[in-house]
Design an enzyme around this catalytic site. Structure first.
Site, PDB file in Angstrom:
ATOM      1  N   CYS A 333       0.833  -1.211   0.000  1.00  0.00           N
ATOM      2  CA  CYS A 333       0.000   0.000   0.000  1.00  0.00           C
ATOM      3  C   CYS A 333       0.868   1.262   0.000  1.00  0.00           C
ATOM      4  O   CYS A 333       1.492   1.576  -0.994  1.00  0.00           O
ATOM      5  CB  CYS A 333      -0.978  -0.034   1.175  1.00  0.00           C
ATOM      6  SG  CYS A 333      -2.333   1.149   1.016  1.00  0.00           S
ATOM      7  N   HIS A 422      -3.819  -5.166  -0.349  1.00  0.00           N
ATOM      8  CA  HIS A 422      -3.502  -5.743   0.960  1.00  0.00           C
ATOM      9  C   HIS A 422      -3.572  -7.264   0.898  1.00  0.00           C
ATOM     10  O   HIS A 422      -4.655  -7.846   1.038  1.00  0.00           O
ATOM     11  CB  HIS A 422      -4.465  -5.221   2.024  1.00  0.00           C
ATOM     12  CG  HIS A 422      -4.197  -3.815   2.438  1.00  0.00           C
ATOM     13  ND1 HIS A 422      -3.368  -3.487   3.491  1.00  0.00           N
ATOM     14  CD2 HIS A 422      -4.632  -2.643   1.935  1.00  0.00           C
ATOM     15  CE1 HIS A 422      -3.307  -2.171   3.619  1.00  0.00           C
ATOM     16  NE2 HIS A 422      -4.065  -1.638   2.677  1.00  0.00           N
ATOM     17  N   GLU A 424      -2.714  -9.287   3.088  1.00  0.00           N
ATOM     18  CA  GLU A 424      -3.090  -9.825   4.408  1.00  0.00           C
ATOM     19  C   GLU A 424      -4.591  -9.756   4.645  1.00  0.00           C
ATOM     20  O   GLU A 424      -5.097 -10.317   5.625  1.00  0.00           O
ATOM     21  CB  GLU A 424      -2.354  -9.063   5.515  1.00  0.00           C
ATOM     22  CG  GLU A 424      -2.977  -7.750   5.947  1.00  0.00           C
ATOM     23  CD  GLU A 424      -2.846  -6.632   4.936  1.00  0.00           C
ATOM     24  OE1 GLU A 424      -3.517  -5.605   5.105  1.00  0.00           O
ATOM     25  OE2 GLU A 424      -2.074  -6.781   3.966  1.00  0.00           O
TER      26      GLU A 424
END
Length: 473
Positions: A333, A422, A424
């Protein structure tokens, strides 16, 4: 009716009657337990309808079905006022104070606790396109085996306020300890319900993300004065979101990673330490080049605001890129934008940003499209990285299939790469979580190379075997 069907119906009727007689009566009290139980329960919001102060959260909360309080004071009016002049009126269900911020929208269907605590939303008023918000309440601040929060991305609400169409005054989830309204009120975050969020999203898509004020109080409709809308992106939001001191997680990990905190999410840390890494977290402007030889890899985290406010990190990255013995570097990001700037690319502000759990990103190496979780308002200008072209060894890694914006870059010869989305998730799809495995694989290879020996070294046997071994019975 045939004789067979009539006999079958009679048998079933008698069986049900006998079952009803034999079935014991179970009272509601039989389900009460002294210890916390994993179960579903419908719980009422004690703040929104009665406009009361939010109590402190408790671990377990049981209550009777929600009843409207006829003696409760009327709901407090609220209004979302955009700098463009548009005003949307509704009802407050959070803190009874007003706030300024940049109005942005998210298309996420679930995960409002994670979104609201994501540091990348710092300085922003968050508009949910999902109509019903708050139906599963807010979980407690439970920590995992690494000391990281299980259900939040930081230890507080990061956004300035929230805007929803329909706020659920009843919530039901086994992890919930309080309502969304109670949580907002306790943290001092204003919230508005009953507005046409579809109309707001159309405005933000057509005109772009705009500055706004979320105003609460009886005078919101009468207050016509022109206010100055402060722009949060003129502040260094990265410095505000970053840690102020160095700390370490999972110190016994087999590979050491230095992480630059620009506003890191808890699940990014979890994805690293759960894979066996020892992670040392540094402030955003820490000169990691002084200590990089002590680590096997470098990680640049996500963060809020304009990446141009974090130029010290960009300069440190530019120095690390020139290291003749480069360590693996990976960014997510904000990390993608900072690494791109250090590589020589520019950044620009997207019209309304990409925020949600359904953004398609195409891998330029194999053509595969992954559905990703995203939260950013800026992107890299990667026009010089046309397909098949590089700049100083850098090439496109991922591209957004919706708007063509950059979703990642990578170096063709050095172990440097970054992504705008992202991997994750939390919440959202986990299609690209393998990128953590790829990065740590490079870091472990770097550890083997730098130490010039494998992790486990066999001890040679002694050559002195002339003395016989005495065995005692």
């Amino acid at each position: 009716m045939s004789a067979f069907r009539q006999a079958t119906a009679t048998t079933l009727t008698r069986a049900m009657a006998l079952s009803a007689v034999a079935r014991p009566m179970i009272s509601r009290a039989a389900f009460k337990a002294a210890a916390p139980q994993r179960c579903l329960a419908t719980v009422a919001d004690t703040v929104f309808p009665a406009n009361k102060a939010a109590p402190k959260p408790v671990q377990v909360q049981h209550s009777t079905p929600y009843q409207f309080d006829s003696a409760a004071p009327k709901a407090v009016p609220a209004a979302l006022k955009l700098k463009s002049g548009h005003v949307f009126t509704g009802t407050s269900f959070g803190a009874q104070n007003s706030t300024f911020g940049e109005a942005v929208f998210t298309t996420s269907l679930v995960g409002y606790p994670e979104s609201m605590t994501d540091p990348s939303y710092k300085g922003q008023i968050l508009v949910f396109t999902q109509p019903l918000i708050g139906n599963y309440g807010v979980p407690g601040q439970v920590k995992d085996e690494f000391g990281l929060l299980k259900y939040f991305e930081s230890n507080k609400i990061q956004c300035q306020g929230i805007v929803v169409n329909d706020y659920a005054t009843k919530y039901s989830h086994w992890t919930a300890v309080e309502s969304l309204g109670e949580w907002c009120a306790r943290e001092g975050i204003p919230a508005i319900s009953g507005v046409d969020t579809r109309a707001i999203v159309h405005l933000l898509r057509d005109q772009g993300s705009t500055l706004a004020k979320l105003e609460v109080g009886d005078e919101v409709l009468e207050n016509k004065e022109v206010v100055e809308f402060p722009n949060p992106n003129t502040r260094n939001l990265v410095a505000e979101a970053s840690t102020k001191e160095v700390y370490e997680l999972n110190p016994m990990g087999d590979v050491k990673i230095a992480l630059i905190d620009c506003g890191v999410k808890e699940n990014i840390l979890r994805c690293l330490v759960a894979r066996g890494a020892a992670v040392t977290v540094f402030p955003w402007n820490y000169d990691f080049n002084k200590v990089l030889d002590q680590y096997d890899g470098l990680f640049i985290s996500n963060g809020p605001g304009d990446p141009r406010a974090a130029m010290p990190t960009v300069q440190n990255l530019a120095t690390a890129f020139k290291n003749p013995a480069p360590k693996p570097i990976f960014g997510i990001c904000m990390g993608n934008q900072l690494m791109g700037m250090a590589a020589g690319l520019d950044v620009y502000k997207l019209q309304f940003g990409n925020r949600g759990h359904n953004q398609p990103a195409i891998n330029m190496q194999n053509g595969r499209c992954s559905i990703t979780s995203q939260n950013h308002g800026y992107a890299l200008v990667d026009s010089v990285l046309a397909p098949g072209k590089t700049m100083n060894g850098w090439e496109k890694y991922f591209v957004n299939a919706n708007d063509g914006s950059n979703e990642g870059i990578r170096h063709t010869t050095k172990p440097f790469s970054s992504v705008q989305f992202h991997p994750e998730a939390k919440g959202g799809p986990q299609d690209t979580e393998y990128l953590f495995d790829d990065f740590l694989k490079l870091a472990r290879a770097e550890k083997v190379k730098s130490s010039n020996k494998p992790f486990f070294v066999t001890e040679p046997l002694s050559k002195d075997v002339t003395k016989p071994i005495e065995v005692v019975a």
